[in-house]
Scaffold this motif. Structure first.
Motif: not given
Length: 245
Positions: A47-48, A52-53, A55-56, A59, A79
């Motif tokens: 999650k933290h 996130n990386k 998903m970046e 994208t 999550r």
């Protein structure tokens, strides 16, 4: 009960009462703590940090490759649970060589223990081509059904004619329920690996083992395979071996 704020000890005590005894539950309290700790450790990191990386990265990939396709499944608290990805190259290869699909779920990531599922085919040069890649938090039927549904969506609902997999029941059930028009077959590599458990005394017979691998790899038609297989059964008197006969 955990999601409702009930502590592990109280929840386990409740299960003991419901099952009449601890022996009827099937696991001990220590197992619960280990499982919940492992899940919370992996999910909190995802999650933290790395999720996130990821998903970046996906994208940005979508910006440079407009035909890129990716989907994620999140838990109720947001999550990452499952992920599927394919790029334009995967789509083009599937359009040309997607009559046969191989599902390989034998690998796991080192850090988070996610199941890495590669969806692979073979091109006209007999080389492997990647059709897509998935990461699953668990090996439940529902997870594989989600993955295969995303795969079909990414491939504009074009089904393969044949799907190969190992003998994992979750994968097999998900293949049968998701790919409605495809024939499901077991991977030859896994058949060979599993076969030695059923050879018995024949494991010490080099003549038989040479015949086995020749028959499994050298036949070019169904008729040839049936003939050579029957010959092997007769020569080694294997009509009582139900796994082989």
């Amino acid at each position: 009960m955990r999601a409702s704020g009930i502590g592990v000890s109280r929840a386990y005590h409740f299960l003991e009462n419901e099952a009449d005894s601890r022996q009827n539950i099937g696991f001990i309290r220590k197992d619960v703590f280990k499982k919940l700790y492992k899940e919370s450790r992996n999910m909190s990191k995802l999650k933290h940090g790395d999720a996130n990386k990821l998903m970046e990265i996906l994208t940005n990939k979508g910006m440079s490759d407009p035909s890129c396709f990716w989907k994620v499944k999140l838990s109720d608290d947001g999550r990452l649970q499952n992920l599927f990805f394919r790029d334009t190259r995967c789509l083009i290869d599937y359009q040309h060589f997607g009559d046969v699909l191989s599902v390989d779920a034998t690998y796991k990531t080192n850090k988070y223990d996610f199941i890495c599922v590669s969806l692979v085919g073979i091109n006209h040069h007999r080389m492997n081509v990647m059709f897509g890649l998935g990461f699953l938090l668990n090996e439940k039927v529902e997870s594989y059904e989600w993955l295969f549904s995303m795969f079909l969506q990414a491939m504009y609902h074009k089904e393969p004619s044949i799907v190969f997999s190992d003998q994992d029941m979750a994968v097999m059930n998900a293949v049968d329920s998701t790919f409605r028009h495809a024939s499901h077959r077991l991977c030859q590599w896994h058949i060979n690996k599993n076969a030695v458990k059923h050879f018995g005394k024949l494991n010490k017979d080099p003549c038989f083992k040479n015949q086995w691998f020749r028959y499994m790899n050298g036949c070019e038609s169904e008729h040839e395979f049936d003939m050579t297989w029957s010959r092997m059964i007769d020569e080694h008197d294997l009509s009582e071996n139900r796994w082989l006969f």
